[in-house]
Scaffold this active site. Structure first.
Site, PDB file in Angstrom:
ATOM      1  N   SER A  61      -8.442  -0.084   7.414  1.00  0.00           N
ATOM      2  CA  SER A  61      -9.599  -0.779   6.862  1.00  0.00           C
ATOM      3  C   SER A  61     -10.115  -1.867   7.800  1.00  0.00           C
ATOM      4  O   SER A  61      -9.383  -2.369   8.664  1.00  0.00           O
ATOM      5  CB  SER A  61      -9.232  -1.416   5.519  1.00  0.00           C
ATOM      6  OG  SER A  61      -8.682  -0.450   4.660  1.00  0.00           O
TER       7      SER A  61
HETATM    8  N1  SAM Z   1      -4.181  -0.498   4.474  1.00  0.00           N
HETATM    9  C1  SAM Z   1      -4.092   0.627   5.368  1.00  0.00           C
HETATM   10  C2  SAM Z   1      -3.981   0.175   6.793  1.00  0.00           C
HETATM   11  O1  SAM Z   1      -3.838  -1.037   7.024  1.00  0.00           O
HETATM   12  O2  SAM Z   1      -4.001   1.035   7.683  1.00  0.00           O
HETATM   13  C3  SAM Z   1      -5.261   1.546   5.198  1.00  0.00           C
HETATM   14  C4  SAM Z   1      -5.171   2.366   3.984  1.00  0.00           C
HETATM   15  S1  SAM Z   1      -6.322   3.683   3.931  1.00  0.00           S
HETATM   16  C5  SAM Z   1      -7.839   2.874   3.652  1.00  0.00           C
HETATM   17  C6  SAM Z   1      -5.892   4.347   2.348  1.00  0.00           C
HETATM   18  C7  SAM Z   1      -4.601   5.132   2.343  1.00  0.00           C
HETATM   19  O3  SAM Z   1      -4.287   5.460   0.992  1.00  0.00           O
HETATM   20  C8  SAM Z   1      -4.680   6.452   3.103  1.00  0.00           C
HETATM   21  O4  SAM Z   1      -3.726   6.484   4.103  1.00  0.00           O
HETATM   22  C9  SAM Z   1      -4.404   7.495   2.021  1.00  0.00           C
HETATM   23  O5  SAM Z   1      -3.679   8.618   2.480  1.00  0.00           O
HETATM   24  C10 SAM Z   1      -3.611   6.689   1.018  1.00  0.00           C
HETATM   25  N2  SAM Z   1      -3.568   7.229  -0.344  1.00  0.00           N
HETATM   26  C11 SAM Z   1      -4.559   7.828  -1.074  1.00  0.00           C
HETATM   27  N3  SAM Z   1      -4.098   8.183  -2.281  1.00  0.00           N
HETATM   28  C12 SAM Z   1      -2.787   7.801  -2.339  1.00  0.00           C
HETATM   29  C13 SAM Z   1      -1.770   7.885  -3.337  1.00  0.00           C
HETATM   30  N4  SAM Z   1      -1.972   8.419  -4.543  1.00  0.00           N
HETATM   31  N5  SAM Z   1      -0.541   7.381  -3.034  1.00  0.00           N
HETATM   32  C14 SAM Z   1      -0.295   6.822  -1.831  1.00  0.00           C
HETATM   33  N6  SAM Z   1      -1.218   6.714  -0.854  1.00  0.00           N
HETATM   34  C15 SAM Z   1      -2.447   7.194  -1.097  1.00  0.00           C
END
Ligand code: SAM
Length: 215
Positions: A61
């Site tokens: 993000s």
């Molecule tokens: N905060 C992270 C970083 O610093 O890199 C970025 C996160 S990214 C915007 C959102 C993440 O949520 C993705 O890697 C995605 O695979 C994960 N995600 C989506 N649904 C999920 C779930 N039900 N459980 C765990 N992770 C999930």
């Protein structure tokens, strides 16, 4: 420009200039090397004011949005924190700097593996990793009472997942983007005296939370 200088500028121009005031959050951003969490070929863009692709169709993000979420959590050094959506592990590192323990869940195998390797190499010892559906919270065999002081969801959901609401400790705060698949409001959920309260902050755009209690 050196990464350390770019990091300093990021804190001044992207965070302080836009109203991030939590000194501990700012210090964590000034410390954690964001370039370690982006693909090698994008390292020169690590301090850009934007999200970046990290593989698997996912993103790290924008620094400012991570900072708002962390500020809204009102993090304390003694907090036990749950993070849903480890992604690159960058926000996980910031949480590990700011709280006692971080439990982090990611549904993309390659990402959780890479994030774990990066964070362990960096020497973090207060992070617990899990591969799976974080919309259901942190499931522990023979343990039904896992509670977290702070919960942060880095993916967008249609509503607050009941399992996460339940795993929020008394006096806890949960920050999650709520809305449609394409536009959301950053939402803060609090639990005081058994009562749940919810209010919305800024608009934002996150990748979807894919899971039983997400999309
Ligand atoms: N905060 C992270 C970083 O610093 O890199 C970025 C996160 S990214 C915007 C959102 C993440 O949520 C993705 O890697 C995605 O695979 C994960 N995600 C989506 N649904 C999920 C779930 N039900 N459980 C765990 N992770 C999930």
């Amino acid at each position: 420009m050196k990464f350390a200088d770019q990091r300093k500028l990021m804190v001044e121009q992207q965070l302080i200039a836009r109203g991030i005031t939590d000194e501990r959050v700012l210090a964590a951003f000034a410390k954690v090397p964001r370039e370690k969490f982006v693909p090698y070929e994008l390292q020169h863009l690590a301090y850009q004011d934007a999200p970046l692709a990290i593989g698997g169709g996912q993103t790290i993000s924008q620094p400012y949005i991570v900072a708002i979420m962390l500020q809204e959590l009102h993090l304390q050094t003694q907090d036990i924190t749950l993070e849903i959506g480890t992604g690159s592990g960058y926000q996980t590192a910031l949480l590990a700097e700011l709280t006692k323990q971080v439990y982090t869940i990611e549904r993309v195998w390659k990402l959780i593996n890479k994030a774990k390797k990066t964070l362990l190499e960096m020497g973090y010892e207060n992070i617990y990793f899990r591969y799976g559906d974080g919309s259901l919270g942190w499931q522990e065999k023979n343990k039904t009472d896992m509670r977290f002081n702070k919960i942060v969801v880095a993916a967008a959901a249609p509503g607050v997942p009941p399992s996460l609401q339940q795993q929020l400790a008394k006096g806890g705060r949960l920050v999650i983007p709520i809305g449609s698949r394409f536009m959301q409001q950053l939402t803060v959920v609090t639990k005081q005296n058994g009562e749940i309260a919810e209010y919305s902050e800024d608009g934002c755009t996150f990748v979807p939370l894919i899971g039983k209690e997400g999309w």
